[in-house]
Design a protein around this motif. Structure first.
Motif, PDB file in Angstrom:
ATOM      1  N   SER A  66      -3.959   4.316  -4.762  1.00  0.00           N
ATOM      2  CA  SER A  66      -4.847   4.497  -5.915  1.00  0.00           C
ATOM      3  C   SER A  66      -5.812   3.318  -6.076  1.00  0.00           C
ATOM      4  O   SER A  66      -6.758   3.399  -6.852  1.00  0.00           O
ATOM      5  CB  SER A  66      -4.042   4.712  -7.202  1.00  0.00           C
ATOM      6  N   TYR A  67      -5.581   2.246  -5.317  1.00  0.00           N
ATOM      7  CA  TYR A  67      -6.464   1.075  -5.357  1.00  0.00           C
ATOM      8  C   TYR A  67      -7.422   1.034  -4.165  1.00  0.00           C
ATOM      9  O   TYR A  67      -8.133   0.050  -3.980  1.00  0.00           O
ATOM     10  CB  TYR A  67      -5.640  -0.210  -5.402  1.00  0.00           C
ATOM     11  N   LYS A  68      -7.425   2.108  -3.352  1.00  0.00           N
ATOM     12  CA  LYS A  68      -8.337   2.150  -2.212  1.00  0.00           C
ATOM     13  C   LYS A  68      -9.766   2.013  -2.719  1.00  0.00           C
ATOM     14  O   LYS A  68     -10.125   2.551  -3.756  1.00  0.00           O
ATOM     15  CB  LYS A  68      -8.173   3.449  -1.430  1.00  0.00           C
ATOM     16  N   GLY A  69     -10.567   1.281  -1.986  1.00  0.00           N
ATOM     17  CA  GLY A  69     -11.929   0.991  -2.425  1.00  0.00           C
ATOM     18  C   GLY A  69     -12.043  -0.388  -3.050  1.00  0.00           C
ATOM     19  O   GLY A  69     -13.133  -0.868  -3.323  1.00  0.00           O
ATOM     20  N   LYS A  70     -10.906  -1.039  -3.260  1.00  0.00           N
ATOM     21  CA  LYS A  70     -10.876  -2.407  -3.777  1.00  0.00           C
ATOM     22  C   LYS A  70     -10.274  -3.319  -2.713  1.00  0.00           C
ATOM     23  O   LYS A  70      -9.529  -2.868  -1.849  1.00  0.00           O
ATOM     24  CB  LYS A  70     -10.035  -2.487  -5.046  1.00  0.00           C
ATOM     25  N   VAL A  71     -10.579  -4.589  -2.792  1.00  0.00           N
ATOM     26  CA  VAL A  71      -9.883  -5.590  -1.993  1.00  0.00           C
ATOM     27  C   VAL A  71      -8.637  -5.944  -2.798  1.00  0.00           C
ATOM     28  O   VAL A  71      -8.727  -6.258  -3.989  1.00  0.00           O
ATOM     29  CB  VAL A  71     -10.755  -6.840  -1.748  1.00  0.00           C
ATOM     30  N   VAL A  72      -7.472  -5.852  -2.160  1.00  0.00           N
ATOM     31  CA  VAL A  72      -6.204  -6.027  -2.870  1.00  0.00           C
ATOM     32  C   VAL A  72      -5.436  -7.218  -2.311  1.00  0.00           C
ATOM     33  O   VAL A  72      -5.311  -7.373  -1.099  1.00  0.00           O
ATOM     34  CB  VAL A  72      -5.331  -4.754  -2.746  1.00  0.00           C
ATOM     35  N   ILE A  73      -4.932  -8.036  -3.220  1.00  0.00           N
ATOM     36  CA  ILE A  73      -3.911  -9.017  -2.862  1.00  0.00           C
ATOM     37  C   ILE A  73      -2.600  -8.410  -3.331  1.00  0.00           C
ATOM     38  O   ILE A  73      -2.396  -8.203  -4.530  1.00  0.00           O
ATOM     39  CB  ILE A  73      -4.137 -10.379  -3.547  1.00  0.00           C
ATOM     40  N   ARG A 155     -10.991  -2.999   1.566  1.00  0.00           N
ATOM     41  CA  ARG A 155     -11.331  -1.812   0.775  1.00  0.00           C
ATOM     42  C   ARG A 155     -10.932  -0.501   1.453  1.00  0.00           C
ATOM     43  O   ARG A 155     -10.735   0.505   0.799  1.00  0.00           O
ATOM     44  CB  ARG A 155     -12.830  -1.791   0.480  1.00  0.00           C
ATOM     45  N   SER A 156     -10.815  -0.511   2.774  1.00  0.00           N
ATOM     46  CA  SER A 156     -10.455   0.714   3.493  1.00  0.00           C
ATOM     47  C   SER A 156      -8.950   0.879   3.647  1.00  0.00           C
ATOM     48  O   SER A 156      -8.496   1.855   4.229  1.00  0.00           O
ATOM     49  CB  SER A 156     -11.133   0.743   4.863  1.00  0.00           C
ATOM     50  N   GLY A 157      -8.173  -0.075   3.145  1.00  0.00           N
ATOM     51  CA  GLY A 157      -6.717   0.041   3.219  1.00  0.00           C
ATOM     52  C   GLY A 157      -6.088  -0.609   4.428  1.00  0.00           C
ATOM     53  O   GLY A 157      -4.936  -0.337   4.756  1.00  0.00           O
ATOM     54  N   LYS A 158      -6.817  -1.494   5.100  1.00  0.00           N
ATOM     55  CA  LYS A 158      -6.293  -2.218   6.263  1.00  0.00           C
ATOM     56  C   LYS A 158      -5.790  -3.593   5.830  1.00  0.00           C
ATOM     57  O   LYS A 158      -6.442  -4.282   5.038  1.00  0.00           O
ATOM     58  CB  LYS A 158      -7.379  -2.416   7.326  1.00  0.00           C
TER      59      LYS A 158
END
Length: 185
Positions: A66-73, A155-158
């Motif tokens: 649900s956070y795809k499209g964001k840079v996630v830590i 952002r792409s989930g990698k």
């Protein structure tokens, strides 16, 4: 004929090694250099982040996807862990500074009860989302053997980086690394 053969062979090799523009190619060389300058190791091969569904501290259940499209830590931690506690104020600073540019911090507490985590958070004013992995299953999926362990997900989930141990998330070099990543990704 030989020249055409070698040109064709060259093109086949280039496509094999570079492939079509993949999600991995979205991370610019400037962003990679900026992260490396911040002593954040960038993975050569960037696997897909493993999706999970966990309850948040507020009772809502969310998925990583649900956070795809964001840079996630994605940060695995526990309230009893001194290095985890030490890095959290700097995580909050980074989060407040870059959240509006597309950064998300997901703090996944491993193995503790909701009340223990709530008690810890009541004495601190952290605004990033907190998840509960009471069984430790999600931490195991990510191969977490020590905490804190953080994963940087583009952002792409990698997954582009895995960091074992605490870091100073609000240092100027780390902030610059994330600013470059947010611009390129």
């Amino acid at each position: 004929m030989n020249k055409k053969f070698f040109i064709l062979l060259y093109l086949v090799i280039m496509v094999s090694f570079t492939g079509p523009q993949s999600a991995e190619a979205q991370v610019s060389s400037d962003a990679i250099r900026a992260l490396l300058a911040a002593n954040i190791r960038v993975l050569g091969q960037r696997p897909d982040a493993i999706n999970f569904s966990l309850p948040m501290l507020n009772g809502e259940t969310r998925t990583l996807s649900s956070y795809k499209g964001k840079v996630v830590i994605l940060n695995f931690w526990a309230t009893w862990c001194p290095p985890c506690r030490a890095e959290m104020p700097s995580m909050e600073i980074l989060y407040n500074r870059l959240q509006n540019q597309g950064l998300e911090i997901l703090a996944v507490d491993i193995g503790e009860t909701s009340s223990a985590v709530q008690q810890f958070l009541r004495s601190n004013n952290y605004t990033f989302p907190v998840f509960l992995d009471q069984s430790g299953r999600t931490g195991s999926l990510y191969g977490v053997e020590a905490i804190p362990t953080s994963f940087i997900i583009d952002r792409s989930g990698k997954i582009i980086s895995r960091i074992v141990g605490s870091i100073q998330w609000d240092s100027q070099r780390v902030i610059s690394g994330f600013e470059a990543l947010l611009k390129s990704n």
